[in-house]
Design a protein around this motif. Structure first.
Motif, mmCIF file in Angstrom:
data_model
loop_
_atom_site.group_PDB
_atom_site.id
_atom_site.type_symbol
_atom_site.label_atom_id
_atom_site.label_comp_id
_atom_site.label_asym_id
_atom_site.label_seq_id
_atom_site.Cartn_x
_atom_site.Cartn_y
_atom_site.Cartn_z
ATOM 1 N N LEU A 31 0.647 -1.275 -0.055
ATOM 2 C CA LEU A 31 -0.145 0.020 0.013
ATOM 3 C C LEU A 31 0.780 1.311 0.154
ATOM 4 N N VAL A 32 1.841 1.440 0.890
ATOM 5 C CA VAL A 32 2.882 2.496 0.881
ATOM 6 C C VAL A 32 3.443 2.790 -0.617
ATOM 7 N N PHE A 33 4.004 1.700 -1.179
ATOM 8 C CA PHE A 33 4.554 1.849 -2.479
ATOM 9 C C PHE A 33 3.579 2.232 -3.350
ATOM 10 N N LEU A 34 2.222 1.554 -3.564
ATOM 11 C CA LEU A 34 1.055 2.064 -4.230
ATOM 12 C C LEU A 34 0.745 3.682 -3.938
ATOM 13 N N LEU A 35 0.703 3.944 -2.874
ATOM 14 C CA LEU A 35 0.399 5.085 -2.365
ATOM 15 C C LEU A 35 1.146 6.235 -3.297
ATOM 16 N N PHE A 36 2.639 5.955 -3.133
ATOM 17 C CA PHE A 36 3.663 6.993 -3.660
ATOM 18 C C PHE A 36 3.641 6.944 -5.262
ATOM 19 N N GLY A 37 3.280 5.608 -5.584
ATOM 20 C CA GLY A 37 2.998 5.474 -7.067
ATOM 21 C C GLY A 37 2.044 6.060 -7.711
ATOM 22 N N ILE A 38 0.885 6.205 -7.105
ATOM 23 C CA ILE A 38 -0.119 7.136 -7.581
ATOM 24 C C ILE A 38 -0.049 8.676 -7.130
ATOM 25 N N SER A 39 0.403 8.905 -6.183
ATOM 26 C CA SER A 39 0.552 10.372 -5.451
ATOM 27 C C SER A 39 1.344 11.104 -6.424
ATOM 28 N N GLU A 40 2.457 10.668 -7.041
ATOM 29 C CA GLU A 40 3.542 11.181 -7.321
ATOM 30 C C GLU A 40 2.853 12.038 -8.949
ATOM 31 N N PRO A 41 2.371 11.001 -9.628
ATOM 32 C CA PRO A 41 1.971 11.793 -10.945
ATOM 33 C C PRO A 41 0.757 12.771 -10.751
ATOM 34 N N LEU A 42 -0.060 12.414 -9.796
ATOM 35 C CA LEU A 42 -1.405 13.335 -9.389
ATOM 36 C C LEU A 42 -0.677 14.790 -8.935
ATOM 37 N N THR A 43 0.008 14.576 -8.251
ATOM 38 C CA THR A 43 0.435 15.808 -7.256
ATOM 39 C C THR A 43 1.086 16.571 -8.361
ATOM 40 N N ASN A 44 2.021 16.072 -9.300
ATOM 41 C CA ASN A 44 2.844 16.631 -10.325
ATOM 42 C C ASN A 44 1.588 17.426 -11.310
ATOM 43 N N TYR A 45 0.621 16.546 -11.454
ATOM 44 C CA TYR A 45 -0.189 17.300 -12.500
ATOM 45 C C TYR A 45 -1.059 18.290 -12.146
ATOM 46 N N TYR A 46 -1.647 18.029 -11.008
ATOM 47 C CA TYR A 46 -2.682 19.170 -10.346
ATOM 48 C C TYR A 46 -1.914 20.112 -9.318
ATOM 49 N N LEU A 47 -0.388 20.156 -9.439
ATOM 50 C CA LEU A 47 0.138 21.348 -8.642
ATOM 51 C C LEU A 47 -0.323 22.569 -8.773
ATOM 52 N N PRO A 48 -0.403 23.014 -10.128
ATOM 53 C CA PRO A 48 -1.016 24.546 -10.104
ATOM 54 C C PRO A 48 -2.350 24.732 -9.633
ATOM 55 N N GLN A 49 -3.210 23.571 -9.770
ATOM 56 C CA GLN A 49 -4.532 23.871 -8.984
ATOM 57 C C GLN A 49 -4.336 23.748 -7.546
ATOM 58 N N ILE A 50 -3.545 22.867 -7.067
ATOM 59 C CA ILE A 50 -3.389 22.716 -5.760
ATOM 60 C C ILE A 50 -3.010 24.085 -5.082
ATOM 61 N N LEU A 51 -1.999 24.863 -5.727
ATOM 62 C CA LEU A 51 -1.294 25.982 -5.181
ATOM 63 C C LEU A 51 -2.472 27.092 -5.257
ATOM 64 N N ASN A 52 -3.321 27.128 -6.453
ATOM 65 C CA ASN A 52 -4.098 27.990 -6.453
ATOM 66 C C ASN A 52 -5.296 27.782 -5.478
ATOM 67 N N LEU A 104 -6.507 6.799 -4.543
ATOM 68 C CA LEU A 104 -5.513 7.255 -3.434
ATOM 69 C C LEU A 104 -6.278 7.302 -2.343
ATOM 70 N N VAL A 105 -7.342 7.938 -2.187
ATOM 71 C CA VAL A 105 -8.267 8.041 -1.080
ATOM 72 C C VAL A 105 -8.402 6.534 -0.331
ATOM 73 N N ILE A 106 -8.933 5.566 -1.133
ATOM 74 C CA ILE A 106 -9.240 4.466 -0.747
ATOM 75 C C ILE A 106 -7.809 3.774 0.060
ATOM 76 N N ILE A 107 -6.611 3.849 -0.611
ATOM 77 C CA ILE A 107 -5.513 3.481 -0.145
ATOM 78 C C ILE A 107 -5.075 4.036 1.180
ATOM 79 N N GLN A 108 -5.226 5.205 0.924
ATOM 80 C CA GLN A 108 -5.073 6.056 2.256
ATOM 81 C C GLN A 108 -5.877 5.661 3.472
ATOM 82 N N PHE A 109 -7.155 5.544 3.177
ATOM 83 C CA PHE A 109 -7.916 5.122 4.166
ATOM 84 C C PHE A 109 -7.760 3.602 4.707
ATOM 85 N N ILE A 110 -7.384 2.716 3.735
ATOM 86 C CA ILE A 110 -6.779 1.318 4.255
ATOM 87 C C ILE A 110 -5.512 1.382 5.350
#
Lengths: 260, 300, 65
Positions: free
Chosen positions: A26-47, C14-20
């Motif tokens: 789960l930890v490896f999956l978490l970083f695997g998914i969050s990395e592209p997401l945060t990079n892509y949505y960084l402008p919106q997040i900052l906004n 992402l939310v599901i993984i985080q929750f688990i």
């Protein structure tokens, strides 16, 4: 070999029951998914956070898919390696310290099977999780940033697996040779600290196991120097063999240190 | 009687310290041998060498007719404080240890169940070992030591951590086991185990200071003690005063220790008739094992 | 950015993984006998520690038997 399956079953049950089989992937999956997401949505997040000065135009560099995969690897190289070194430094040493290993060592087990049962479970947990995480990463990168060449990705993944095997061997060797505390320190030093040194001063040499993650990235970009890469792999494989032979040797030698 | 194990000149050094110093003994098949000695006498070290956990500095071990380094297949070992994987159930644990000791994988589970049943853990076999009480852990420890039917059972202080009831139960189980295996165990609680000693080995500071059967050791060390019952404590005190032997008094009983084996009964009678003391009963008592233990380990 | 424009399909895993992870960490915290430091503190870290709360717990807080 008969020993091996019994010992491996024990390792498997342990890691299922202490949830490692769940949380490490789960930890490896978490970083695997969050990395592209945060990079892509960084402008919106900052906004959304809203602390941008009025009228400021925040120009983000355009990321290539390969860069996203590599920035995931840099997460794995820090948090992932921290997790592997600290999470498994006791895999042999702790059994000796708390005395549970005593009742294994008084039986006619082969220490090769003993060490390999530990190696095998670590491979499943660590390499399996990393593959899972990187495949999820590849999928998200594909959706958000575009395709990565499949052949290049396989080469990259294979190289990174060799690196992970090297890390696992270091941890296993340390745990066979030292107490849990010292094994943690030695593994941290050999994995994270040497990696840092290699990063800072590594311009002076080109063949090193610690350069494998970098070469893996270069394979992804199809910019790798094959000779240097192949030599680094050869050196790493040799190091893995030596570490594993050493782990078996020390596991056997330290039988007398088990708490009776 | 056939010899199962012969240990010749076993020495274990830690630096200059000799934990075990030139120990030689034999174990006959289907007998029980007690290793007796104070803490630090080397009992656990000897058991650990036999269990394959430590390597001796010098000396040889012949097991079942073979000079061998590794005979772990033929032994079962119960440490003083056995530690189990807390996340395995008793049955999973016993099955695993059975397989690792060479029990055929097809019958390992059945053997494990039978062993747990025999040791009274049948109802707890599905429970995680982490939830076990001290007495249950001792039984499980015994289960893993006997599940593969070893020819030599090594037990390190098997009963010292238990309450008197638990102690009795374990000792009864061990007596049953003696029919099928050879037992070597260390102890410092002597009287409980008296019935389980075909051979006694007394250790002091790593050296074997005395060995023999219970009867031999008794005869050698037990100077006879005579218990003389008088009608009052005054009379007993009077007798102790008049007695030319070493004597002591407890209420109306006087104890005389006669160093030479020949009790000079005539002398005793003379003292009695001279003093007009009224003796009601005389008993010859044997020194307890505890007393012998103190004599043996304190000598020389 | 409007609510509809948030790519829920992508973020949901992402939310599901985080929750688990949080649930697993909390169950582990309850089951495990000892932690490095007080349990209530780890509970706070796991729940409020955002993405890395449970990870920090697994790496540092968990004391293996």
């Amino acid at each position: 070999m008969n020993n091996f399956s019994v010992l491996f079953q024990k390792e498997w049950r342990e890691n299922v029951r202490n949830f490692k089989i769940l949380w490490i992937p789960l930890v490896f999956l978490l970083f695997g998914i969050s990395e592209p997401l945060t990079n892509y949505y960084l402008p919106q997040i900052l906004n959304a956070v809203g602390n941008m000065p009025e009228g400021a135009v925040f120009q983000l560099p355009e990321f290539t898919p390969e860069q996203i995969v590599m920035s995931t690897i840099s997460q794995y190289q820090f948090i992932g390696m921290l997790l592997v070194t600290l999470g498994f430094a006791g895999i042999i040493a702790r059994e000796r310290k708390n005395g549970t290993a005593t009742l294994l060592y008084v039986r006619p087990i082969s220490y090769i099977s003993y060490v390999y049962s530990k190696l095998f479970i670590m491979c499943i947990l660590v390499i399996g999780s990393a593959i899972l995480g990187l495949l999820a990463n590849l999928y998200y990168t594909y959706i958000l940033f575009g395709t990565v060449d499949a052949g290049a990705f396989m080469g990259f993944l294979g190289t990174y697996i060799v690196w992970l095997l090297f890390v696992i061997s270091i941890v296993l060797f340390s745990s066979a040779a030292f107490s849990t505390g010292i094994a943690s320190a030695v593994s941290l030093l050999l994995v994270l600290f040497v990696q840092l040194i290699d990063g800072l001063l590594g311009a002076y040499w080109t063949i090193s196991p610690w350069k494998l993650p970098m070469y893996a990235g270069e394979i992804l970009n199809s910019s790798v120097d094959m000779t240097l890469f192949v030599w680094s792999v050869i050196v790493t494989v040799l190091a893995i063999i030596i570490l594993l032979v050493g782990a078996v040797y020390f596991a056997k030698r330290n039988v007398s240190k088990t708490k009776i | 009687m056939k010899t199962l194990l012969h240990m010749q000149g076993l020495t274990k050094e830690y630096g200059k310290e000799k934990a075990v110093d030139d120990v030689t003994f034999s174990l006959n098949k289907h007998t029980s041998t007690a290793l007796i000695g104070p803490n630090g006498a080397g009992k656990t070290t000897i058991l650990s060498v036999l269990a394959g956990l430590l390597k001796q500095t010098k000396g040889s071990i012949v097991f079942d007719g073979e000079i061998t380094e590794d005979f772990r297949k033929g032994i079962g070992f119960l440490p003083q404080y056995p530690k189990f994987y807390s996340w395995l159930t008793a049955l999973e644990y016993t099955e695993m240890t059975a397989k690792l000791s060479g029990v055929d994988v097809k019958i390992a589970r059945l053997e494990a169940e039978k062993t747990l049943e025999f040791l009274g853990l049948g109802d707890a076999k599905k429970k995680k070992t982490g939830t076990f009480s001290g007495g249950m852990k001792q039984r499980l420890g015994l289960a893993q030591a006997i599940v593969h039917k070893p020819s030599l059972l090594l037990l390190d202080e098997p009963v010292s951590a238990l309450d008197p009831i638990g102690r009795r139960e374990i000792l009864n189980l061990l007596k049953e086991l003696q029919a099928s295996t050879t037992i070597l165990y260390s102890t410092h609680i002597l009287n409980d185990a008296e019935e389980m000693m075909d051979q006694l080995l007394f250790l002091r500071k790593g050296k074997l200071v005395e060995q023999g059967s219970m009867r031999e050791v008794r005869e050698k060390y037990a100077n006879p003690v005579y218990k003389m019952y008088f009608s009052s404590s005054e009379e007993a005190a009077r007798f102790v005063e008049l007695s030319p032997w070493s004597a002591r008094q407890e209420n109306s009983i006087a104890f005389i220790h006669i160093e030479e084996a020949k009790p000079l009964m005539n002398e005793v009678l003379r003292v009695l008739s001279d003093s007009n003391l009224s003796l009601s009963k005389v008993e010859r008592a044997t020194a307890s094992l505890e007393e012998i233990f103190l004599q043996v380990v304190n000598k020389g | 950015m409007g609510f509809e424009s948030i790519p829920w399909k992508l973020i949901l895993p992402l939310v599901i993984i985080q929750f688990i992870l949080i649930i697993v960490a909390i169950i582990d915290l309850i089951r495990v006998r000892d932690t490095n430091g007080p349990k209530w503190l780890w509970a706070i870290i796991i729940i409020l520690g955002n993405m890395i709360g449970p990870i920090i717990y697994f790496i540092v807080g968990r004391r293996n038997e």
